[in-house]
Write a protein that holds these residues in place. Structure first.
Motif, PDB file in Angstrom:
ATOM      1  N   GLY A 197      32.729  49.896  24.850  1.00  0.00           N
ATOM      2  CA  GLY A 197      31.479  50.027  25.592  1.00  0.00           C
ATOM      3  C   GLY A 197      31.362  49.040  26.733  1.00  0.00           C
ATOM      4  N   CYS A 198      32.482  48.604  27.267  1.00  0.00           N
ATOM      5  CA  CYS A 198      32.473  47.592  28.326  1.00  0.00           C
ATOM      6  C   CYS A 198      31.616  48.059  29.498  1.00  0.00           C
ATOM      7  CB  CYS A 198      33.892  47.293  28.799  1.00  0.00           C
ATOM      8  SG  CYS A 198      33.946  46.044  30.103  1.00  0.00           S
ATOM      9  N   ILE A 252      32.031  48.936  38.279  1.00  0.00           N
ATOM     10  CA  ILE A 252      33.103  49.002  39.266  1.00  0.00           C
ATOM     11  C   ILE A 252      33.594  50.435  39.371  1.00  0.00           C
ATOM     12  CG2 ILE A 252      35.383  48.135  39.879  1.00  0.00           C
ATOM     13  CD1 ILE A 252      33.876  45.687  39.628  1.00  0.00           C
ATOM     14  N   PRO A 253      33.490  51.048  40.537  1.00  0.00           N
ATOM     15  CA  PRO A 253      33.965  52.424  40.662  1.00  0.00           C
ATOM     16  C   PRO A 253      35.479  52.484  40.576  1.00  0.00           C
ATOM     17  CG  PRO A 253      33.272  51.558  42.790  1.00  0.00           C
ATOM     18  CD  PRO A 253      32.947  50.512  41.762  1.00  0.00           C
ATOM     19  N   ARG A 270      44.610  28.490  39.439  1.00  0.00           N
ATOM     20  CA  ARG A 270      43.558  29.038  38.574  1.00  0.00           C
ATOM     21  C   ARG A 270      42.862  30.209  39.271  1.00  0.00           C
ATOM     22  NH1 ARG A 270      39.577  26.237  35.093  1.00  0.00           N
ATOM     23  NH2 ARG A 270      37.689  27.481  35.154  1.00  0.00           N
ATOM     24  N   LEU A 271      42.641  30.076  40.575  1.00  0.00           N
ATOM     25  CA  LEU A 271      41.988  31.131  41.343  1.00  0.00           C
ATOM     26  C   LEU A 271      42.815  32.413  41.305  1.00  0.00           C
ATOM     27  CD1 LEU A 271      39.808  32.243  43.196  1.00  0.00           C
ATOM     28  CD2 LEU A 271      41.027  31.203  45.119  1.00  0.00           C
ATOM     29  N   GLN A 272      44.116  32.303  41.456  1.00  0.00           N
ATOM     30  CA  GLN A 272      44.970  33.489  41.399  1.00  0.00           C
ATOM     31  C   GLN A 272      44.871  34.156  40.032  1.00  0.00           C
ATOM     32  OE1 GLN A 272      48.672  31.637  42.504  1.00  0.00           O
ATOM     33  NE2 GLN A 272      48.567  32.464  44.586  1.00  0.00           N
ATOM     34  N   ALA A 273      44.872  33.362  38.984  1.00  0.00           N
ATOM     35  CA  ALA A 273      44.739  33.917  37.630  1.00  0.00           C
ATOM     36  C   ALA A 273      43.380  34.588  37.456  1.00  0.00           C
ATOM     37  CB  ALA A 273      44.933  32.817  36.586  1.00  0.00           C
ATOM     38  N   ALA A 274      42.332  33.977  37.991  1.00  0.00           N
ATOM     39  CA  ALA A 274      40.992  34.576  37.893  1.00  0.00           C
ATOM     40  C   ALA A 274      40.932  35.907  38.639  1.00  0.00           C
ATOM     41  CB  ALA A 274      39.946  33.606  38.447  1.00  0.00           C
ATOM     42  N   MET A 275      41.588  35.981  39.789  1.00  0.00           N
ATOM     43  CA  MET A 275      41.623  37.245  40.533  1.00  0.00           C
ATOM     44  C   MET A 275      42.341  38.320  39.726  1.00  0.00           C
ATOM     45  SD  MET A 275      42.347  36.038  44.450  1.00  0.00           S
ATOM     46  CE  MET A 275      42.808  37.700  44.911  1.00  0.00           C
ATOM     47  N   LEU A 276      43.445  37.949  39.093  1.00  0.00           N
ATOM     48  CA  LEU A 276      44.162  38.916  38.261  1.00  0.00           C
ATOM     49  C   LEU A 276      43.305  39.362  37.092  1.00  0.00           C
ATOM     50  CD1 LEU A 276      47.849  37.631  38.138  1.00  0.00           C
ATOM     51  CD2 LEU A 276      46.856  39.469  39.503  1.00  0.00           C
ATOM     52  N   SER A 277      42.511  38.450  36.563  1.00  0.00           N
ATOM     53  CA  SER A 277      41.615  38.802  35.471  1.00  0.00           C
ATOM     54  C   SER A 277      40.671  39.919  35.886  1.00  0.00           C
ATOM     55  CB  SER A 277      40.813  37.571  35.040  1.00  0.00           C
ATOM     56  OG  SER A 277      39.801  37.923  34.132  1.00  0.00           O
ATOM     57  N   VAL A 278      40.120  39.792  37.071  1.00  0.00           N
ATOM     58  CA  VAL A 278      39.194  40.808  37.561  1.00  0.00           C
ATOM     59  C   VAL A 278      39.927  42.121  37.806  1.00  0.00           C
ATOM     60  CG1 VAL A 278      37.646  41.406  39.469  1.00  0.00           C
ATOM     61  CG2 VAL A 278      37.629  39.086  38.543  1.00  0.00           C
ATOM     62  N   LEU A 279      41.100  42.037  38.444  1.00  0.00           N
ATOM     63  CA  LEU A 279      41.872  43.246  38.744  1.00  0.00           C
ATOM     64  C   LEU A 279      42.376  43.942  37.487  1.00  0.00           C
ATOM     65  CD1 LEU A 279      43.935  41.931  41.782  1.00  0.00           C
ATOM     66  CD2 LEU A 279      42.107  43.645  41.831  1.00  0.00           C
ATOM     67  N   ALA A 280      42.703  43.155  36.466  1.00  0.00           N
ATOM     68  CA  ALA A 280      43.306  43.710  35.249  1.00  0.00           C
ATOM     69  C   ALA A 280      42.313  43.850  34.108  1.00  0.00           C
ATOM     70  CB  ALA A 280      44.469  42.820  34.816  1.00  0.00           C
ATOM     71  N   HIS A 281      41.037  43.794  34.409  1.00  0.00           N
ATOM     72  CA  HIS A 281      40.024  43.830  33.350  1.00  0.00           C
ATOM     73  C   HIS A 281      40.242  45.006  32.404  1.00  0.00           C
ATOM     74  CE1 HIS A 281      36.138  42.785  31.559  1.00  0.00           C
ATOM     75  NE2 HIS A 281      36.047  44.081  31.346  1.00  0.00           N
ATOM     76  N   GLY A 282      40.523  46.155  32.959  1.00  0.00           N
ATOM     77  CA  GLY A 282      40.724  47.350  32.136  1.00  0.00           C
ATOM     78  C   GLY A 282      41.892  47.232  31.172  1.00  0.00           C
ATOM     79  N   LEU A 283      42.910  46.456  31.548  1.00  0.00           N
ATOM     80  CA  LEU A 283      44.067  46.247  30.673  1.00  0.00           C
ATOM     81  C   LEU A 283      43.808  45.154  29.642  1.00  0.00           C
ATOM     82  CD1 LEU A 283      46.886  46.319  33.376  1.00  0.00           C
ATOM     83  CD2 LEU A 283      46.297  48.135  31.766  1.00  0.00           C
ATOM     84  N   LEU A 284      42.936  44.216  29.983  1.00  0.00           N
ATOM     85  CA  LEU A 284      42.673  43.079  29.102  1.00  0.00           C
ATOM     86  C   LEU A 284      41.543  43.335  28.109  1.00  0.00           C
ATOM     87  CD1 LEU A 284      42.847  40.267  31.803  1.00  0.00           C
ATOM     88  CD2 LEU A 284      44.463  40.598  29.919  1.00  0.00           C
ATOM     89  N   CYS A 285      40.542  44.090  28.537  1.00  0.00           N
ATOM     90  CA  CYS A 285      39.351  44.293  27.715  1.00  0.00           C
ATOM     91  C   CYS A 285      39.503  45.548  26.872  1.00  0.00           C
ATOM     92  CB  CYS A 285      38.116  44.410  28.606  1.00  0.00           C
ATOM     93  SG  CYS A 285      36.593  44.617  27.669  1.00  0.00           S
ATOM     94  N   SER A 286      39.412  45.380  25.582  1.00  0.00           N
ATOM     95  CA  SER A 286      39.564  46.526  24.686  1.00  0.00           C
ATOM     96  C   SER A 286      38.222  47.026  24.143  1.00  0.00           C
ATOM     97  CB  SER A 286      40.476  46.144  23.519  1.00  0.00           C
ATOM     98  OG  SER A 286      39.924  45.062  22.803  1.00  0.00           O
ATOM     99  N   HIS A 287      37.137  46.438  24.595  1.00  0.00           N
ATOM    100  CA  HIS A 287      35.817  46.839  24.106  1.00  0.00           C
ATOM    101  C   HIS A 287      35.478  48.228  24.637  1.00  0.00           C
ATOM    102  CE1 HIS A 287      31.478  46.935  23.522  1.00  0.00           C
ATOM    103  NE2 HIS A 287      31.683  46.031  22.583  1.00  0.00           N
TER     104      HIS A 287
END
Length: 120
Positions: free
Chosen positions: A102-103, A109-110, A83-100
């Protein structure tokens, strides 16, 4: 203990990514994100916030066992082990996952800089 095993793998102990050959930001998992359903992507995004199963269930208005099932499928589809590995990928891939559009995370995050040598 870390220093001993770390020094064992390299003559230049400046960066664990160099000897482990596992850079979590390499993006080799990015294509696997396409295997996720919309709901699984939503669960993965929330997983990256650090919420527990009970809180995820409340946030998504689903049963806790459904959250667990989603997380198990996400881990499998992404080729991760925990689960931790998946959570890390979530953070790293936020830009690919989040389509909002005005995120707010994009403002916090710079952008990633050019790779520079790690210095201990």
């Amino acid at each position: 203990m870390f220093e001993r095993s770390y020094a064992h793998h390299t003559n230049d102990p400046s960066c664990p990514y160099q000897w482990s050959e596992r850079d979590p930001a390499s993006g080799s998992w990015a294509a696997r994100l396409e295997r996720l359903t919309g709901r699984e992507k939503e669960v993965l995004l929330l997983l990256g916030t650090g919420l527990g199963n009970r809180q995820l269930a409340r946030e998504l208005s689903i049963a806790e066992r459904t959250v667990k099932a989603h997380i198990a499928r996400i881990i499998e589809k992404l080729g991760q082990e925990t689960r931790l590995q998946a959570a890390m990928l979530s953070v790293l891939a936020h830009g690919l996952l989040c389509s909002h559009p005005g995120c707010a995370r994009d403002d916090v995050i710079p952008p990633r800089r050019q790779r520079e040598p790690c210095v201990a």
